[in-house]
Design a protein around this motif. Sequence first.
Motif, short mmCIF file in Angstrom:
data_model
loop_
_atom_site.label_atom_id
_atom_site.label_comp_id
_atom_site.label_asym_id
_atom_site.label_seq_id
_atom_site.Cartn_x
_atom_site.Cartn_y
_atom_site.Cartn_z
N THR A 7 0.85 -1.10 -0.10
CA THR A 7 -0.06 -0.59 -0.28
C THR A 7 0.95 1.18 0.30
OG1 THR A 7 -0.25 -0.02 2.53
CG2 THR A 7 -2.04 -1.27 1.36
N GLY A 8 2.26 0.88 0.35
CA GLY A 8 3.10 2.30 0.91
C GLY A 8 3.10 2.38 -1.07
N LEU A 9 4.20 1.64 -1.05
CA LEU A 9 4.07 1.36 -3.27
C LEU A 9 3.11 1.95 -3.93
CD1 LEU A 9 6.78 1.18 -5.13
CD2 LEU A 9 5.30 -1.06 -5.06
N SER A 10 1.64 1.94 -3.97
CA SER A 10 1.09 2.09 -4.62
C SER A 10 0.53 3.67 -4.06
CB SER A 10 -0.80 1.84 -3.93
OG SER A 10 -0.90 0.65 -4.24
N PHE A 11 0.55 4.01 -2.88
CA PHE A 11 0.41 5.69 -2.70
C PHE A 11 1.92 6.62 -3.25
CE2 PHE A 11 1.56 9.76 -0.62
CZ PHE A 11 -0.08 10.09 -0.05
N ILE A 12 3.39 6.32 -3.28
CA ILE A 12 4.38 6.69 -3.66
C ILE A 12 4.30 6.78 -5.18
CG2 ILE A 12 6.32 6.37 -4.34
CD1 ILE A 12 7.26 5.12 -1.61
N LEU A 13 3.45 5.58 -5.66
CA LEU A 13 3.72 5.50 -7.57
C LEU A 13 2.09 6.37 -7.75
CD1 LEU A 13 3.01 2.04 -8.43
CD2 LEU A 13 5.52 3.54 -8.44
N PHE A 14 1.57 7.01 -7.25
CA PHE A 14 0.01 7.74 -6.98
C PHE A 14 0.33 9.25 -6.96
CE2 PHE A 14 -2.60 5.87 -9.27
CZ PHE A 14 -4.64 6.28 -9.52
N LEU A 15 1.71 9.07 -6.16
CA LEU A 15 2.31 11.05 -5.11
C LEU A 15 2.00 11.90 -6.15
CD1 LEU A 15 2.64 11.80 -2.50
CD2 LEU A 15 4.78 11.29 -2.57
N PRO A 16 2.98 11.24 -7.38
CA PRO A 16 3.11 12.68 -8.53
C PRO A 16 1.41 13.14 -8.92
CG PRO A 16 4.25 10.81 -9.03
CD PRO A 16 3.61 10.55 -8.46
N THR A 17 0.35 12.11 -9.08
CA THR A 17 -1.26 12.58 -9.36
C THR A 17 -1.37 13.27 -8.25
OG1 THR A 17 -1.35 10.81 -11.26
CG2 THR A 17 -3.16 11.48 -10.41
N PHE A 18 -1.23 13.19 -6.88
CA PHE A 18 -1.47 13.75 -5.96
C PHE A 18 -1.12 15.17 -6.17
CE2 PHE A 18 -2.53 9.78 -3.78
CZ PHE A 18 -3.63 9.17 -4.13
N ALA A 19 -0.08 14.71 -6.53
CA ALA A 19 0.91 16.68 -6.23
C ALA A 19 0.36 17.03 -7.10
CB ALA A 19 2.09 16.30 -6.65
N ILE A 20 0.21 16.84 -8.82
CA ILE A 20 -0.74 17.48 -9.78
C ILE A 20 -2.01 18.28 -9.26
CG2 ILE A 20 -1.54 17.50 -12.32
CD1 ILE A 20 1.27 15.78 -12.45
N VAL A 21 -2.80 17.50 -8.68
CA VAL A 21 -4.17 17.95 -8.28
C VAL A 21 -4.24 18.64 -7.10
CG1 VAL A 21 -6.72 17.30 -7.21
CG2 VAL A 21 -4.85 15.73 -8.96
N GLY A 22 -2.93 18.83 -5.93
CA GLY A 22 -2.94 19.52 -5.52
C GLY A 22 -2.66 20.20 -5.43
N ALA A 23 -1.46 20.59 -6.16
CA ALA A 23 -0.62 21.95 -6.91
C ALA A 23 -2.18 23.24 -7.25
CB ALA A 23 0.35 21.71 -7.41
N LEU A 24 -3.36 22.11 -8.10
CA LEU A 24 -4.25 22.87 -9.05
C LEU A 24 -5.40 23.66 -7.77
CD1 LEU A 24 -4.53 21.04 -12.14
CD2 LEU A 24 -3.78 22.96 -11.92
N TYR A 25 -4.92 23.11 -6.38
CA TYR A 25 -6.28 23.39 -5.94
C TYR A 25 -5.98 24.65 -4.46
CZ TYR A 25 -8.48 22.96 -1.73
OH TYR A 25 -9.68 23.64 -0.42
N CYS A 26 -4.17 24.31 -5.14
CA CYS A 26 -3.46 25.87 -4.33
C CYS A 26 -3.64 26.87 -5.31
CB CYS A 26 -2.44 24.86 -3.64
SG CYS A 26 -2.67 24.09 -2.28
N ALA A 27 -3.12 26.44 -6.76
CA ALA A 27 -2.97 27.59 -7.64
C ALA A 27 -4.13 28.43 -7.53
CB ALA A 27 -2.76 26.93 -8.63
#
Length: 107
Positions: A7-27
């Motif tokens: 599950t940790g590996l799955s989260f790390i693999l999805f981290l770039p997607t979370f980062a992009i969506v999170g950056a759009l939320y903040c921007a």
Amino acid sequence: MNAFFETGLSFILFLPTFAIVGALYCAWPRAPRGAARWLADVGVLALAAGASIFAMRWGFDAGTGSGGHLWRQIVATLLAYGVFLAVLALAWPMRARWMRGRSRGEG
């Protein structure tokens, strides 16, 4: 393989997607930008990440079916992404209402 690692590996693999969506939320929206808004955005992103990790672990444990071991990964990843988006979707109108209140001087 260890469920914690998977599950940790799955989260790390999805981290770039979370980062992009999170950056759009903040921007968006671009203004106002102050310390309170920054702290609120970081808090929402931390809540979304924590809820996503919880959902991923729960989905990995709950994932059963005819798909075998791969199905557990799919369920966990879909739940994690859905929960992350749900937290941001709930926070978006609350942030807008809060910013409108701050612009009128209500707090």
